[in-house]
Design a protein around this motif. Sequence first.
Motif, mmCIF file in Angstrom:
data_model
loop_
_atom_site.group_PDB
_atom_site.id
_atom_site.type_symbol
_atom_site.label_atom_id
_atom_site.label_comp_id
_atom_site.label_asym_id
_atom_site.label_seq_id
_atom_site.Cartn_x
_atom_site.Cartn_y
_atom_site.Cartn_z
ATOM 1 N N ARG A 199 85.672 50.481 -64.779
ATOM 2 C CA ARG A 199 86.505 49.309 -65.067
ATOM 3 C C ARG A 199 86.468 48.948 -66.556
ATOM 4 O O ARG A 199 86.244 47.800 -66.936
ATOM 5 C CB ARG A 199 86.063 48.121 -64.208
ATOM 6 C CG ARG A 199 86.186 48.407 -62.729
ATOM 7 C CD ARG A 199 85.998 47.164 -61.888
ATOM 8 N NE ARG A 199 84.700 46.553 -62.014
ATOM 9 C CZ ARG A 199 83.606 46.946 -61.349
ATOM 10 N NH1 ARG A 199 83.686 47.966 -60.524
ATOM 11 N NH2 ARG A 199 82.471 46.320 -61.515
ATOM 12 N N VAL A 203 93.343 59.468 -68.079
ATOM 13 C CA VAL A 203 94.148 60.553 -68.661
ATOM 14 C C VAL A 203 95.016 61.192 -67.577
ATOM 15 O O VAL A 203 96.178 61.531 -67.810
ATOM 16 C CB VAL A 203 93.240 61.609 -69.332
ATOM 17 C CG1 VAL A 203 94.072 62.740 -69.925
ATOM 18 C CG2 VAL A 203 92.373 60.956 -70.395
ATOM 19 N N PHE A 204 94.444 61.322 -66.368
ATOM 20 C CA PHE A 204 95.237 61.878 -65.266
ATOM 21 C C PHE A 204 96.384 60.922 -64.890
ATOM 22 O O PHE A 204 97.497 61.346 -64.610
ATOM 23 C CB PHE A 204 94.374 62.103 -64.019
ATOM 24 C CG PHE A 204 93.168 62.983 -64.227
ATOM 25 C CD1 PHE A 204 93.134 63.940 -65.244
ATOM 26 C CD2 PHE A 204 92.063 62.857 -63.393
ATOM 27 C CE1 PHE A 204 92.020 64.738 -65.416
ATOM 28 C CE2 PHE A 204 90.948 63.666 -63.571
ATOM 29 C CZ PHE A 204 90.917 64.601 -64.588
ATOM 30 N N ALA A 264 93.220 50.784 -62.641
ATOM 31 C CA ALA A 264 92.728 50.692 -61.265
ATOM 32 C C ALA A 264 91.844 51.874 -60.889
ATOM 33 O O ALA A 264 90.962 51.742 -60.051
ATOM 34 C CB ALA A 264 93.909 50.603 -60.291
ATOM 35 N N VAL A 265 92.072 53.029 -61.491
ATOM 36 C CA VAL A 265 91.285 54.212 -61.115
ATOM 37 C C VAL A 265 90.103 54.465 -62.052
ATOM 38 O O VAL A 265 89.365 55.426 -61.854
ATOM 39 C CB VAL A 265 92.158 55.496 -61.044
ATOM 40 C CG1 VAL A 265 93.217 55.372 -59.954
ATOM 41 C CG2 VAL A 265 92.790 55.821 -62.385
ATOM 42 N N CYS A 266 89.913 53.606 -63.039
ATOM 43 C CA CYS A 266 88.756 53.787 -63.936
ATOM 44 C C CYS A 266 87.483 53.409 -63.178
ATOM 45 O O CYS A 266 87.317 52.256 -62.780
ATOM 46 C CB CYS A 266 88.889 52.924 -65.181
ATOM 47 S SG CYS A 266 87.413 53.025 -66.216
ATOM 48 N N PRO A 267 86.570 54.364 -62.975
ATOM 49 C CA PRO A 267 85.377 54.064 -62.171
ATOM 50 C C PRO A 267 84.460 53.015 -62.787
ATOM 51 O O PRO A 267 83.675 52.403 -62.060
ATOM 52 C CB PRO A 267 84.656 55.420 -62.094
ATOM 53 C CG PRO A 267 85.714 56.433 -62.341
ATOM 54 C CD PRO A 267 86.645 55.783 -63.337
ATOM 55 N N GLY A 291 87.938 60.556 -67.207
ATOM 56 C CA GLY A 291 89.223 61.238 -67.305
ATOM 57 C C GLY A 291 90.281 60.730 -66.349
ATOM 58 O O GLY A 291 91.420 61.192 -66.384
ATOM 59 N N GLN A 292 89.918 59.779 -65.490
ATOM 60 C CA GLN A 292 90.907 59.314 -64.502
ATOM 61 C C GLN A 292 92.114 58.668 -65.183
ATOM 62 O O GLN A 292 93.246 58.797 -64.701
ATOM 63 C CB GLN A 292 90.246 58.328 -63.533
ATOM 64 C CG GLN A 292 89.132 58.933 -62.695
ATOM 65 C CD GLN A 292 89.627 60.004 -61.743
ATOM 66 O OE1 GLN A 292 90.751 59.977 -61.284
ATOM 67 N NE2 GLN A 292 88.778 60.984 -61.466
#
Lengths: 410, 65
Positions: free
Chosen positions: B56, B17-18, B51-54, B14-15
């Motif tokens: 990648r 989406v945030f 960049a925030v997708c855990p 969900g990162q």
Amino acid sequence: MRRPAPREIVVVGASLAGLRTAEALRAQGFTGSLTIVGAEPHLPYDRPPLSKQVLTAQPDPPGTALPLPAALDARWLLGRPAVGLDLTARTVLLSDGTRLPYDGLVLATGSAARGTPAALAVPPRGVLTLRGLDDALALRAALLPGRRLVVVGAGFLGGEVAAAARQRGLDVTLVEAAAQPLDRAIGSAAGTYVGDLHRAAGIDLRTRTTVTGFRAGANGHVTAVELTTGDTVRADVVLLALGSVPATGWLAGSGMAVDGGVHCDPYLRALRSDGSVVDGVVAAGDVARVPQPLADGARLTLGHWTNAVEQGAAAAATLLATGTPAPFTTVPSFWSDLHGARIRSVGLPAAADEARIVEHDLAGRHLEVAYHRRGRLVGALTIGRTARLAAYRTVLRDHSKPAQKPASAA
Amino acid sequence: MHITVDMNLCESHGQCVFAAPDIFSFDDEDYLAYDAAPADALRDRAEKAAAVCPVRAITVSAGAS
């Protein structure tokens, strides 16, 4: 505040927070010299897989290296931890005697696994902890199907390792001091749900229980764990998952405030013991103890992946700012994967005094909990309902803005 | 700008989406939907999302929309 931009930056810590800070420094236009110091011999790697896929994937563990941008242009000093900091001379001392001068410094040394209480005599073999890649590979090698694993501590790390070992076909006992797993982190309702997931997967979960001793064979290898209940559980492998402590030992005597993490102001600038700002020194990631608006401004460390990423970018901006930097106000978030259940959270559930259950469906693997503190939303957690977190996060973002200065009392 | 998401990697964190709600969203079963050719004005947000997708899973590239 006016000061010249730094020309020589040292990043202490070569994991996610250090790497992302270094990347952000370059992305934000820093062209000076950039040195990254790492205690471990490895280039930066990702830690979340260490308690999941690195333990379970067959036939080989997956690669965990983090991608390095081609334009990073950094000097890597790996395998030699920082052992001291001189704020007056502006130098970092490494274990091999090297002194690194800096005019900008990033503290990103992360955290270490908490050890056993000194009263417990730990057998020399078969009792492990998990923090780094080498730990994970050693644990993986020990998790052979049919073996008996005892995990001490049912937090996120202990729970994930227990789940991974169960998936590998081990007999798993999970020992937890509290009434249910993750009690303080996510509250008793969600913690009970997680406990039910563990039990449904065949894990022997022992709550309100702690370890009183270990037994070992003549070769020094652990054979059993003794519990406060009077039970003795046979064990071929034991994992101690008792939490983590910020890696600040090397900063002792530096004059900085480092109890429970590097104390920071809302701009991630490190603070001295007297509360004053250390010019040109910032912190990011697990080691940074930062005021959290959702916890009424209390300084907390957050051992979360996203925290390391977002603080890295913010710490870089603060270090390069020639005027007043922007405060760090991002909404925290974390996740855990257990037995196929995707736990996703935003905000600070641990800061709540009330958990409101919106949906609870164990069979369908759905859970939605809203966390409040004195009636105000401070967090949310879902399983199988990540879609619903965005709306919570929007509210939390408003609640995360720096507190208004209170109006003077009439 | 062109966006691709490796759905074999996506774990519904969900990162993205945030970070970029104009580009990424979930259906109620947490399956990710996204605009593969968003306006170039959203580039910063798209790169933040990547960049925030855990895991990648997100790639942002220049190119015809």
